[in-house]
Design a protein around this motif. Structure first.
Motif, short mmCIF file in Angstrom:
data_model
loop_
_atom_site.label_atom_id
_atom_site.label_comp_id
_atom_site.label_asym_id
_atom_site.label_seq_id
_atom_site.Cartn_x
_atom_site.Cartn_y
_atom_site.Cartn_z
N TYR A 279 0.86 -1.18 0.00
CA TYR A 279 0.00 0.00 0.00
C TYR A 279 0.90 1.24 0.00
N PRO A 280 0.52 2.28 -0.75
CA PRO A 280 1.45 3.39 -1.02
C PRO A 280 1.39 4.51 0.03
N TYR A 281 1.73 4.19 1.26
CA TYR A 281 1.69 5.17 2.36
C TYR A 281 2.84 4.89 3.32
N THR A 282 3.23 5.92 4.08
CA THR A 282 4.29 5.75 5.06
C THR A 282 3.75 5.35 6.44
N ALA A 283 2.44 5.27 6.55
CA ALA A 283 1.84 4.86 7.83
C ALA A 283 1.11 3.53 7.67
N GLY A 284 1.11 2.75 8.73
CA GLY A 284 0.34 1.52 8.77
C GLY A 284 -0.80 1.69 9.75
N THR A 285 -1.67 0.67 9.84
CA THR A 285 -2.73 0.69 10.84
C THR A 285 -2.83 -0.68 11.46
N ASN A 286 -3.17 -0.74 12.74
CA ASN A 286 -3.15 -2.00 13.46
C ASN A 286 -3.91 -1.81 14.76
N PRO A 287 -4.33 -2.91 15.37
CA PRO A 287 -4.78 -2.78 16.75
C PRO A 287 -3.63 -2.24 17.60
N LEU A 288 -3.93 -1.29 18.48
CA LEU A 288 -2.91 -0.69 19.35
C LEU A 288 -2.16 -1.74 20.15
N ARG A 289 -2.87 -2.79 20.57
CA ARG A 289 -2.23 -3.80 21.42
C ARG A 289 -1.04 -4.47 20.72
N ASN A 290 -1.07 -4.51 19.37
CA ASN A 290 0.00 -5.18 18.64
C ASN A 290 1.31 -4.39 18.64
N LEU A 291 1.29 -3.15 19.13
CA LEU A 291 2.52 -2.35 19.20
C LEU A 291 3.31 -2.66 20.48
N LEU A 292 2.60 -3.28 21.44
CA LEU A 292 3.24 -3.59 22.72
C LEU A 292 4.03 -4.90 22.58
N PRO A 293 4.96 -5.16 23.50
CA PRO A 293 5.71 -6.42 23.42
C PRO A 293 4.76 -7.62 23.35
N LEU A 294 5.17 -8.66 22.62
CA LEU A 294 4.27 -9.79 22.36
C LEU A 294 3.76 -10.46 23.64
N TRP A 295 4.61 -10.50 24.68
CA TRP A 295 4.20 -11.20 25.91
C TRP A 295 2.97 -10.56 26.55
N VAL A 296 2.68 -9.30 26.23
CA VAL A 296 1.54 -8.62 26.84
C VAL A 296 0.23 -9.34 26.50
N GLN A 297 0.18 -9.97 25.31
CA GLN A 297 -1.08 -10.60 24.88
C GLN A 297 -1.17 -12.09 25.22
N ALA A 298 -0.10 -12.64 25.79
CA ALA A 298 -0.11 -14.09 26.04
C ALA A 298 -1.30 -14.46 26.92
N GLY A 299 -2.01 -15.51 26.53
CA GLY A 299 -3.13 -15.98 27.34
C GLY A 299 -4.46 -15.36 26.99
N GLY A 300 -4.45 -14.39 26.06
CA GLY A 300 -5.73 -13.84 25.60
C GLY A 300 -6.03 -12.47 26.18
N ILE A 301 -7.20 -11.96 25.80
CA ILE A 301 -7.57 -10.58 26.10
C ILE A 301 -7.63 -10.32 27.61
N GLU A 302 -8.26 -11.22 28.37
CA GLU A 302 -8.41 -10.99 29.82
C GLU A 302 -7.06 -10.85 30.50
N ALA A 303 -6.16 -11.76 30.15
CA ALA A 303 -4.82 -11.73 30.75
C ALA A 303 -4.11 -10.43 30.37
N MET A 304 -4.32 -9.99 29.12
CA MET A 304 -3.69 -8.75 28.67
C MET A 304 -4.23 -7.55 29.48
N LEU A 305 -5.55 -7.51 29.66
CA LEU A 305 -6.15 -6.36 30.37
C LEU A 305 -5.58 -6.25 31.78
N GLU A 306 -5.34 -7.39 32.39
CA GLU A 306 -4.76 -7.38 33.73
C GLU A 306 -3.38 -6.72 33.71
N ARG A 307 -2.57 -7.10 32.70
CA ARG A 307 -1.21 -6.54 32.62
C ARG A 307 -1.24 -5.03 32.35
N LEU A 308 -2.24 -4.58 31.58
CA LEU A 308 -2.30 -3.15 31.21
C LEU A 308 -2.55 -2.26 32.43
#
Ligand SMILES: [Zn+2]
Length: 533
Positions: A279-308
């Motif tokens: 795609y011809p742009y210098t910006a991407g788009t993604n869920p915000l959570r995907n910018l955080l270190p991968l371990w933040v999402q381990a175990g699913g959404i509930e586990a992630m919310l706890e870490r946040l």
């Protein structure tokens, strides 16, 4: 008597050949003559004098399966001249859904498809009941969806039984006509898959002549290794590979286009069936959570919310981000490069950068990002500027890279008109033809058209679309090369492209004089022995 006659335009046929003056006659959905059609009569005559007549654009990489059921007129795409969308990308598909798993999938996909409802379905039933739309669709099944259905968000190697389960679901989808399987190895649960799991699934794809489409494991600091992994899967199994939205993300990786394109070119020369899009742009788009270190999402959404909400976890995130940059996007200038696109719970902050939210709340940016995510239960979507314009142009110039929006079909009214989505959803094709071809002159018009039509049709093994040839389906876009352009911007994205006067899908006029006729002639195109038709 023909159904349609397009008179006096400059034909750019999608093969890369130069423009030539000719008429086009259409009957029963197919192109019946290209040439001097003087003497032929038609129910509808379209005057294309001074305009380009091209094959309808194929958007080879999209996520419109998230929005077409809500916006079947596919407005942001059809008004750019797009007549076919390839959906189910980056590991995400909205089918199959096994009994009792609809809520899991909805929860997982909400950051991309917050308004969509989910129900139990086989892939075949999904294709059979997909709503009537203005554009044709080509469906893929997502690896993340298969994994979610089979083993949830577990970060481990599948058991023999689970592997067989995923293969069976994949075979079902392929038998139903899926183009192939997409994967998203950049985030959970796709990134839990090792190469053996991917090779096993790629062998199933290869046996059926299907495609392995990859959002590779890393588009930033390890992008070249990630591209190598995709190529090696093609080389090991013989499967056709589509590498999604190629880019060099993060300040530390700018300027490496020679290496990036060199690897793909060399693989092609060795006979690997590998294709790619951008795609011809210098910006991407993604869920915000995907910018955080991968371990933040381990175990699913509930586990992630706890870490946040956990101070210690946030400090660990801060250290990881300082050392490695943002996950998937690498080092960016600051949190000012991250702008909130869609937030289900706080629409008033859509369009603000994380830095702006932080100063309003008088906290530090990472803290603000975590708060926003918590309030949205993980479903916030952002736009992040992480690429260099020079690299974007260098990649765009390459004849081997096709154009794909990586965007959804939206409309400026109704439920999909919310928030500040990436402008590529509305502008990709018009931007290439207006900004890059006409204004900057970095590639020729016939090459640009080829990269969005005939080249994509070849990559998809599409037999009778993507080129203006007698006998092909009449998917046709008529545009003014002096006017075509993107109107959408990051600040004001919900704006249709301009300069496209007529768009025809399967012989039916969908855009007439720049306006949508309401017609829904799109078909679900299925992969068969002869390719996609
Ligand atoms: Zn992707």
């Amino acid at each position: 008597m023909d159904d349609l006659l397009i008179h006096g335009g400059e034909i750019i046929d999608g093969t890369g050949a130069a423009a030539r003056r000719a008429d086009v006659a259409v009957t029963d959905g197919r192109i019946v003559e290209i040439g001097d059609c003087t003497g032929r009569e038609a129910t509808t005559v379209i005057d294309a004098l001074g305009q380009v007549v091209a094959p309808g654009f194929i958007d080879i990489h999209t996520h419109s399966d998230f929005t077409l059921p809500l916006n079947p007129m596919a407005e942001s795409k059809i008004r750019q001249g797009v007549t076919t969308e390839v959906v189910g990308n980056c590991g995400y598909s909205t089918a199959p859904v096994l009994p009792g798993k609809a809520d899991n999938l909805k929860d997982f996909l909400a950051a991309g498809a917050p308004w969509l409802s989910f129900r139990e379905t086989t892939f075949s039933e999904y294709l059979d009941t997909f709503p009537q739309t203005s554009v044709n669709t080509v469906m893929q099944v997502g690896h993340a969806t298969l994994r979610l259905m089979t083993m949830g968000m577990d970060d481990r190697v599948p058991t023999t039984q689970e592997m067989a389960g995923m293969e069976r679901l994949l075979e079902e989808a392929l038998d139903a006509g899926a183009l192939g399987m997409s994967c998203g190895l950049f985030t959970a649960p796709g990134n839990y898959a090792n190469i053996d799991e991917l090779v096993s699934l790629a062998r199933v794809l290869q046996r059926r002549g299907a495609t392995y489409a990859s959002h590779v494991r890393d588009e930033a600091n390890h992008v070249l290794e990630a591209i190598d992994e995709a190529i090696s899967i093609g080389e090991t199994t013989g499967v056709r590979v589509q590498i999604a939205h190629i880019k060099l993300s993060g300040l530390d990786n700018w300027g490496r286009t020679d290496e990036l394109l060199g690897r793909i070119g060399a693989a092609k020369e060795r006979g690997v069936d590998v294709h790619c899009d951008q795609y011809p742009y210098t910006a991407g788009t993604n869920p915000l959570r995907n910018l955080l270190p991968l371990w933040v999402q381990a175990g699913g959404i509930e586990a992630m919310l706890e870490r946040l909400g956990d101070t210690e976890a946030i400090e660990r995130m801060r250290e990881d981000i300082q050392r490695d940059g943002l996950t998937n996007f690498g080092r960016v200038s600051s949190w000012d490069a991250v702008r909130i696109a869609i937030t289900p719970s706080q629409p008033e902050i859509a369009g603000m950068t994380i830095d702006e939210v932080a100063s309003e709340r008088e906290c530090d940016p990472l803290q603000a990002a975590c708060e926003v995510l918590l309030a949205d239960k993980g479903h916030t979507r952002i736009v992040v500027t992480s690429m260099s314009e020079d690299d974007v142009q260098e990649i765009l110039r390459s004849p081997m890279v096709m154009v794909g929006s990586d965007g959804n079909s939206l409309a400026i009214h109704g439920i999909t008109s919310q928030g500040k989505p990436h402008p590529r959803f509305y502008g990709t094709f018009a931007r290439v033809l207006g900004h890059y071809v006409r204004e900057l002159g970095i590639l020729s018009l016939p090459l640009a058209v080829h990269k969005m039509t005939g080249g994509s049709a070849d990559a998809l093994r599409m037999q009778d679309r993507g080129k203006l040839l007698e006998g092909n389906w009449a998917d046709i876009t008529v545009f003014d090369p002096d006017q075509i352009g993107e109107m959408a911007s990051y600040d004001d994205p919900h704006q249709y492209a301009k300069g496209i006067s007529t768009v025809i899908v399967n012989g039916k006029v969908v855009i007439d004089g720049g306006e949508h006729t309401g017609a829904l002639p799109g078909k679900v195109l299925r992969r068969g022995a002869q390719g996609v038709a």
